[in-house]
Design an enzyme around this catalytic site. Structure first.
Site, PDB file in Angstrom:
ATOM      1  N   ASP A   1       0.785  -1.237   0.061  1.00  0.00           N
ATOM      2  CA  ASP A   1      -0.315   0.099  -0.190  1.00  0.00           C
ATOM      3  C   ASP A   1       0.561   1.103  -0.119  1.00  0.00           C
ATOM      4  OD1 ASP A   1      -2.605  -0.862   0.000  1.00  0.00           O
ATOM      5  OD2 ASP A   1      -2.653  -1.076   2.233  1.00  0.00           O
TER       6      ASP A   1
ATOM      7  N   LYS B   1      -3.946   3.091  -3.852  1.00  0.00           N
ATOM      8  CA  LYS B   1      -4.885   3.796  -4.625  1.00  0.00           C
ATOM      9  C   LYS B   1      -5.110   4.864  -3.203  1.00  0.00           C
ATOM     10  CE  LYS B   1      -8.010   0.390  -2.837  1.00  0.00           C
ATOM     11  NZ  LYS B   1      -8.462   0.550  -1.333  1.00  0.00           N
TER      12      LYS B   1
ATOM     13  N   MET C   1      -8.240   9.092   8.743  1.00  0.00           N
ATOM     14  CA  MET C   1      -8.855  10.132   7.286  1.00  0.00           C
ATOM     15  C   MET C   1      -9.629  11.477   7.580  1.00  0.00           C
ATOM     16  SD  MET C   1      -9.732   6.178   5.492  1.00  0.00           S
ATOM     17  CE  MET C   1     -10.040   4.597   6.628  1.00  0.00           C
TER      18      MET C   1
HETATM   19  N1  SAH Z   1      -4.933   0.960   8.344  1.00  0.00           N
HETATM   20  C1  SAH Z   1      -3.961   1.783   9.204  1.00  0.00           C
HETATM   21  C2  SAH Z   1      -4.839   3.030   8.812  1.00  0.00           C
HETATM   22  C3  SAH Z   1      -4.915   2.934   7.140  1.00  0.00           C
HETATM   23  S1  SAH Z   1      -6.180   4.478   6.903  1.00  0.00           S
HETATM   24  C4  SAH Z   1      -3.786   1.716  10.327  1.00  0.00           C
HETATM   25  O1  SAH Z   1      -3.876   0.626  10.865  1.00  0.00           O
HETATM   26  O2  SAH Z   1      -2.819   2.632  10.889  1.00  0.00           O
HETATM   27  C5  SAH Z   1      -5.587   5.479   6.298  1.00  0.00           C
HETATM   28  C6  SAH Z   1      -5.204   6.802   7.504  1.00  0.00           C
HETATM   29  O3  SAH Z   1      -4.562   6.423   8.800  1.00  0.00           O
HETATM   30  C7  SAH Z   1      -4.705   7.886   6.992  1.00  0.00           C
HETATM   31  O4  SAH Z   1      -5.496   8.993   6.772  1.00  0.00           O
HETATM   32  C8  SAH Z   1      -4.187   8.653   8.464  1.00  0.00           C
HETATM   33  O5  SAH Z   1      -5.733   8.959   9.056  1.00  0.00           O
HETATM   34  C9  SAH Z   1      -4.305   7.592   9.400  1.00  0.00           C
HETATM   35  N2  SAH Z   1      -2.995   7.001   8.929  1.00  0.00           N
HETATM   36  C10 SAH Z   1      -1.692   5.847   8.033  1.00  0.00           C
HETATM   37  N3  SAH Z   1      -0.487   6.212   8.746  1.00  0.00           N
HETATM   38  C11 SAH Z   1      -0.158   7.424   8.947  1.00  0.00           C
HETATM   39  C12 SAH Z   1       1.075   7.761   9.916  1.00  0.00           C
HETATM   40  N4  SAH Z   1       2.217   7.610   9.566  1.00  0.00           N
HETATM   41  N5  SAH Z   1       0.994   8.980  10.421  1.00  0.00           N
HETATM   42  C13 SAH Z   1      -0.403   9.873  10.750  1.00  0.00           C
HETATM   43  N6  SAH Z   1      -1.382   9.615  10.413  1.00  0.00           N
HETATM   44  C14 SAH Z   1      -1.227   7.831   9.210  1.00  0.00           C
END
Ligand code: SAH
Length: 259
Positions: free
Chosen positions: A31, A53, A165
């Site tokens: 991803d 995506k 998000m």
């Molecule tokens: N599966 C992921 C989340 C995916 S949804 C998890 O468990 O972290 C995508 C959202 O995750 C982004 O829009 C943001 O809100 C958050 N996100 C993912 N990685 C991030 C990071 N390194 N720093 C801040 N927000 C993050």
């Protein structure tokens, strides 16, 4: 086939199980949120296939990823589907697992540290705090069908909210929260690219968050952490957990034992 959570970015935050799994497979389907530091850990024989995506979450793209996963898995290769954070927190892990299982493809999930949890330690910010926040809710601001949360119930719950998000809809989020009864002076921490080299963060309030985020130029991927517990943030010295420092930690321990 493995569904692997790669954590929030810092390669040190990969679990040992995730690391071992990633070292042992032939293909990584990755991803967007999987960091360069983690990609750099790929052994030279590994084929890295980017299947990100960003935003949109178009269903045809998801269908394409599912078919690709099946194609690789059925070709006899060992495949890891690598996701940022944890596959089961806004990562479509449940959908992908069910889809593969329905097609008779054996799949194992390996959890990762979700960004919201990583943010707590990275910012020195407790998500729960005695007498202040008795629980925490991970919520998404972006939904496929445009529905929103019952903000009134969440406001009354006193839970710390970790919002994923939310950056593209920060104005609407702020408006809905204020309408739902969140106090305008309730503290909010915002962190972009948590645990990555270019991590940035700020602390604001529900009433000022949209303007402050825009003024600071913070953008996706970022989390908003909202609740009274945010006021209990303790700023810390960062970097002590980096690999170079671990060595001196060991040296120190040896010295202590030698006394
Ligand atoms: N599966 C992921 C989340 C995916 S949804 C998890 O468990 O972290 C995508 C959202 O995750 C982004 O829009 C943001 O809100 C958050 N996100 C993912 N990685 C991030 C990071 N390194 N720093 C801040 N927000 C993050």
């Amino acid at each position: 086939m493995w569904l692997v959570g790669a954590g929030p970015g810092d390669a040190e935050l990969l679990t040992l199980k995730a690391y071992r799994t990633l070292q042992s497979v032939d293909v990584w389907l990755v991803d967007d949120l999987v960091s360069d530091d983690i990609l750099a850990l790929a052994p030279t024989h590994v084929r890295i296939v980017p299947v990100g995506k960003r935003g949109g979450c178009v269903s045809t793209a998801q269908g394409f990823i599912l078919r690709l996963m099946a194609r690789y898995a059925q070709s006899g290769l060992q495949v890891a589907r690598v996701k940022g954070g944890d596959p089961f927190i806004f990562g479509r892990g449940g959908e992908e697992l069910a889809w593969l299982r329905d097609r008779g493809i054996a799949v194992e999930a390996v959890g990762g540290m979700t960004a919201g949890l990583a943010a707590a330690s990275a910012l020195g910010l407790p998500l729960t705090h005695r007498e202040v926040a008795r629980g925490v809710a991970f919520v998404t601001v972006h939904t496929a069908d445009g529905t929103t949360h019952d903000w009134q119930t969440l406001a009354r719950s006193g839970l710390t909210l970790v919002c994923y998000m939310g950056m593209a809809r920060k104005e609407q989020l702020q408006w809905e929260m204020l309408q739902g009864g969140f106090a305008a002076d309730l503290p909010v921490a915002v962190v972009e690219r948590v645990t990555c080299r270019n991590e940035r963060s700020l602390v604001t309030t529900v009433g000022a968050m949209a303007a402050d985020i825009s003024a600071a130029g913070l953008g996706s991927p970022a989390l908003l952490i909202i609740g009274k517990a945010v006021a209990h943030r303790v700023s810390m010295q960062r970097g002590s957990a980096q690999p170079g420092c671990t060595v001196s930690g060991v040296a120190e321990a040896v010295e202590i034992l030698a006394v």
